[in-house]
Structure formats: structure tokens, C-alpha cells
Design an enzyme around this catalytic site. Structure first.
Site, PDB file in Angstrom:
ATOM      1  N   HIS A  32       0.684  -1.331   0.236  1.00  0.00           N
ATOM      2  CA  HIS A  32       0.050  -0.041  -0.128  1.00  0.00           C
ATOM      3  C   HIS A  32       0.898   1.272  -0.049  1.00  0.00           C
ATOM      4  O   HIS A  32       0.206   2.279   0.335  1.00  0.00           O
ATOM      5  CB  HIS A  32      -1.068  -0.006   1.202  1.00  0.00           C
ATOM      6  N   GLY A 118      -6.608 -14.971  -8.474  1.00  0.00           N
ATOM      7  CA  GLY A 118      -7.034 -14.673  -7.272  1.00  0.00           C
ATOM      8  C   GLY A 118      -6.357 -14.816  -6.034  1.00  0.00           C
ATOM      9  O   GLY A 118      -6.807 -14.673  -4.935  1.00  0.00           O
ATOM     10  N   GLY A 120      -3.441 -12.954  -5.731  1.00  0.00           N
ATOM     11  CA  GLY A 120      -2.908 -11.924  -5.276  1.00  0.00           C
ATOM     12  C   GLY A 120      -1.541 -11.887  -6.123  1.00  0.00           C
ATOM     13  O   GLY A 120      -0.392 -11.393  -5.622  1.00  0.00           O
ATOM     14  N   SER A 122      -0.851 -11.628  -9.251  1.00  0.00           N
ATOM     15  CA  SER A 122      -0.661 -10.688 -10.555  1.00  0.00           C
ATOM     16  C   SER A 122      -0.806 -11.566 -11.771  1.00  0.00           C
ATOM     17  O   SER A 122       0.010 -11.382 -12.762  1.00  0.00           O
ATOM     18  CB  SER A 122       0.431  -9.856 -10.737  1.00  0.00           C
ATOM     19  N   SER A 124      -3.072 -11.285 -13.932  1.00  0.00           N
ATOM     20  CA  SER A 124      -3.550 -10.193 -15.280  1.00  0.00           C
ATOM     21  C   SER A 124      -2.115  -9.436 -15.631  1.00  0.00           C
ATOM     22  O   SER A 124      -2.037  -9.338 -16.994  1.00  0.00           O
ATOM     23  CB  SER A 124      -4.436  -9.262 -14.478  1.00  0.00           C
ATOM     24  N   ASP A 168       2.886  -4.177 -10.418  1.00  0.00           N
ATOM     25  CA  ASP A 168       2.828  -5.678 -10.972  1.00  0.00           C
ATOM     26  C   ASP A 168       3.352  -5.945 -12.306  1.00  0.00           C
ATOM     27  O   ASP A 168       4.180  -7.020 -12.624  1.00  0.00           O
ATOM     28  CB  ASP A 168       1.448  -6.000 -10.953  1.00  0.00           C
ATOM     29  N   TYR A 218     -10.191  -0.229  -0.036  1.00  0.00           N
ATOM     30  CA  TYR A 218      -8.860   0.279  -1.092  1.00  0.00           C
ATOM     31  C   TYR A 218      -9.124   1.859  -1.310  1.00  0.00           C
ATOM     32  O   TYR A 218      -8.051   2.416  -1.236  1.00  0.00           O
ATOM     33  CB  TYR A 218      -8.815  -0.566  -2.346  1.00  0.00           C
TER      34      TYR A 218
END
Length: 388
Positions: A32, A118, A120, A122, A124, A168, A218
């Protein structure tokens, strides 16, 4: 898996493909901090998406998603979003290339891999970077890696409609074998640090939960950070983001802060310091000190930033109690996903068994664990096996 993807390509398209691989990523520390113009410390890992690709002499992208066993054709003369989720990641990349005035000729594609969806890691970004790399190679555009990273990020913004930071895609493209990379999310300068963990392994423990809070919270966190910056800007006009803030500035003006906003800002400032100190630990080869920073990061994410969840906290606490573990923390946006653990190789099986049993007993969920090795970023795959 590569062989299966190539075999499917030949079966569908009756020609020889070029093959590209593009990795998922972990983030060792610095969570974050990216949208606060701070520091992150990711690495590319050996959970990868593979692309078999060849020109087809048409104006059409003929794509096959290997893992879903789905095919679709898309005209390259009129590229737009589609209701087929997986295709948007590909189309987004094509659209970015076209926007930059590169001619994207028709191509055939089979893609698939072993990046868990899903968790985490990355998947995508791996898809976006892999296709950008493959088309850049196929049509000899000569695009620099960093420009491909930015195109992949824009593809996610505009076609997947996720306003991700740049970490990412950067990690997927710029990964380096046995190194982590410290990225300055403001200047985009980066530096590699050796991550020599011969006696240890990176183990990801996947909670397999995703609480519905994730996306709304978020956005709330981003707003809370901006609120803190606005308060401090009245006293320090030179401040642009929490990256410019010190703990002294915060404590001096604590009375002006809502207590929640104060905790959010404190966490981000501390986490940026932890990334810088963790890099010094790596330079000294002090993995134990590095691991302690991971534990401290989790504590901050749990109590000050409040993006953890009971399942993540349970796994992080169990890891902290284990003498097999140097460091552990939640990784990613939060409210589910994975913990990342630095585990002694000699106790790897025992650690996995203990964590799996404890999680099953507590939540009735079979824990998924992944052992990750740090690898190079997006690259060509030599097709040696085709000669066997």
C-alpha cells in the site's frame, strides 16, 4: 505445460509458433505504498503465463485461452472492450499499441499457465506483459521494456477497469533471477538487490478467501492518505504525498488528525522506512533482520492500516510462532489472498503440514501453499523440446 500449449497451437492453427513466458510476482515488503509514491520490493516468480503466437496474415486476432478451453476471434480494425473477461487483458494491450501508432497485424495465440487466479500473484499483469513482449518481438517494434510496462498498466486501467499501480507489470517485465527489485514508485528508478536464499524458500499460504470489503476499502485508504497529506500541506507546502512525510511531522501535528487517518499515514511512512532498511539488510546478507521487517509490516497492516482479515492474521501468527520461519506477512490488497513466508528449507515439509492442519482445524478450508522461486522477467522460451 509449454509443450501442451504449443501442441494445442499447432492443432488449432497448423503452424509453428514463437513462445514467450511472463511471470507473476510477489512483493516481499512495501504494501500500500505504491499509490503513495513510496517504495516497493517485488520479485518475479516461477508461476508463469506462456504464449504461443504467430502472425496469420489477416486483420484478426484468433485467441485461445488454454486453461479455460475457450476460443474467440476479434477484428483488429475495431478494437474495443468485450464481455469476455479474459480477452480484455489481450485487447487492452493491442489497443495501447495502436494508440502509440504501431501497426498490429493479425495473429494467432494460445496462452495459459500456472499463476493461481485470485491469489494476489498478478496473473493479469503477466498476461498483459507477456502479450506486449510477444507482439514487440513478433513485429520488431523495438519498444523499450519500460514503455511496455506502461502500456500493460494502461491496458489494465482501460480494458480490465482496474486502477492498479505500476508495481505488478514492472515486476513481471523487470524481474531478475535470485534478485528482488526496489522500485521508487515516484521516479520509477529501480535497483536490484541479491536475494540469496539457498537455505530458505518463499512459501505463499493462500487463505482462499476474498472478503467483499477489498475494493471499497482500497478506495477509502487512498482517500484517508490524501486527507493526511492535505493536513500536512498547510504546514509543509513542499509535500506532494506521504512519501515526503516524516514520523516527526506526523507526531508534531497529531492533534489535527482524526485518529484513524493518523494511523493510516503512520503506517505508510513506517513501511517506506522498512523497505529502505530491508534493502540494507539484504546488502549485509542479514535475512533474519529482513524477516523481522516482514513481521513488523504485517502488524502495521493489521492494526494501523486495517486491511488484514482473521484468516490472514491467523496464518501470520502461526508463522511467527514457528521456528521454521524468518518472516511472514499478508501480501497484496488485503482482506484475503496470501501470506508470504520465508521458511527454512530443511523444515519446509513440516511447516506446510503444520500450517495446513491448523488452518483446516480453524476454518474448515484446505490451505493451498505455493513454493516460489525468483526468476527473470518476460522472455522468449527456446523450443528445445520440439527437436526431441
Amino acid at each position: 505445460m509449454v509443450e501442451d500449449i504449443v501442441a494445442r497451437f499447432k492443432e488449432l492453427f497448423k503452424t509453428e509458433p514463437v513462445v514467450v513466458r511472463s511471470p507473476g510476482r510477489v512483493n516481499l515488503i512495501g504494501e500500500h505504498t505504491d499509490y503513495n509514491e513510496g517504495f516497493v520490493l517485488p520479485a518475479a516468480i516461477n508461476k508463469e503465463i506462456y504464449f504461443a503466437i504467430a502472425p496469420n496474415g489477416t486483420q484478426t486476432m484468433r485467441a485461445h485461452a488454454f486453461d479455460l478451453d475457450e476460443s474467440a476471434d476479434f477484428s483488429l480494425t475495431d478494437v474495443h472492450r468485450t464481455d469476455k473477461g479474459w480477452a480484455n487483458y489481450l485487447l487492452g494491450v493491442v489497443a495501447q499499441l495502436q494508440k502509440a501508432n504501431y501497426e498490429v497485424k493479425g495473429f494467432d495465440l494460445v496462452f495459459g499457465g500456472n499463476v493461481p487466479i485470485g491469489a494476489g500473484l498478478s496473473s493479469s499483469a503477466a498476461v498483459e506483459c507477456g502479450l506486449a513482449y510477444a507482439l514487440n518481438y513478433l513485429y520488431a517494434y523495438g519498444i523499450e521494456r519500460f514503455d511496455m510496462v506502461k502500456m500493460a498498466q494502461k491496458a489494465e486501467h482501460e480494458y480490465a477497469l482496474v486502477m492498479c499501480g505500476i508495481m505488478d507489470q514492472f515486476a513481471s517485465m523487470f524481474g531478475k533471477h535470485n534478485h528482488v527489485v526496489k522500485l521508487d514508485c515516484r521516479s520509477l528508478e529501480y535497483q536490484y538487490y541479491p536475494f540469496n536464499i539457498d537455505d530458505y524458500r518463499i512459501v505463499l499460504c493462500d487463505t482462499q478467501v476474498k472478503h467483499s470489503l477489498a475494493s471499497s476499502e482500497y478506495n477509502t485508504r487512498r482517500q484517508e492518505c490524501e486527507t493526511g497529506v492535505a493536513i500536512l500541506q498547510k504546514h509543509y507546502p513542499q509535500i506532494h504525498s506521504l512519501r515526503d512525510v516524516t514520523l516527526e511531522m506526523l507526531s508534531q501535528h497529531q492533534a489535527e488528525f482524526d485518529p484513524v487517518v493518523y494511523r493510516r499515514c503512520t503506517y505508510v511512512v513506517q513501511e517506506n522506512l522498512r523497505v529502505e532498511e530491508a534493502c540494507q539488510d539484504l546488502e549485509r546478507g542479514d535475512l533474519e533482520a529482513f524477516g523481522q521487517k516482514m513481521f513488523a509490516s504485517h502488524k502495521g497492516l493489521q492494526h494501523d492500516y486495517e486491511v488484514s482479515c482473521p484468516e490472514l492474521d491467523f496464518l501470520a501468527d502461526k508463522a511467527r510462532d514457528s521456528d521454521a520461519v524468518l518472516g511472514a506477512r499478508m501480501m497484496g490488497g488485503g482482506f484475503g489472498g496470501c501470506t508470504i513466508n520465508l521458511v527454512k528449507l530443511a523444515q519446509l515439509d513440516e511447516f506446510t503440514r503444520q500450517m495446513t492442519e491448523a488452518y483446516q482445524e480453524q476454518y474448515g478450508i484446505t490451505l493451498k501453499t505455493y513454493v516460489a522461486e525468483i526468476v527473470d522477467g518476460s522472455s522468449l522460451v527456446p523450443l528445445d523440446f520440439s527437436k526431441k
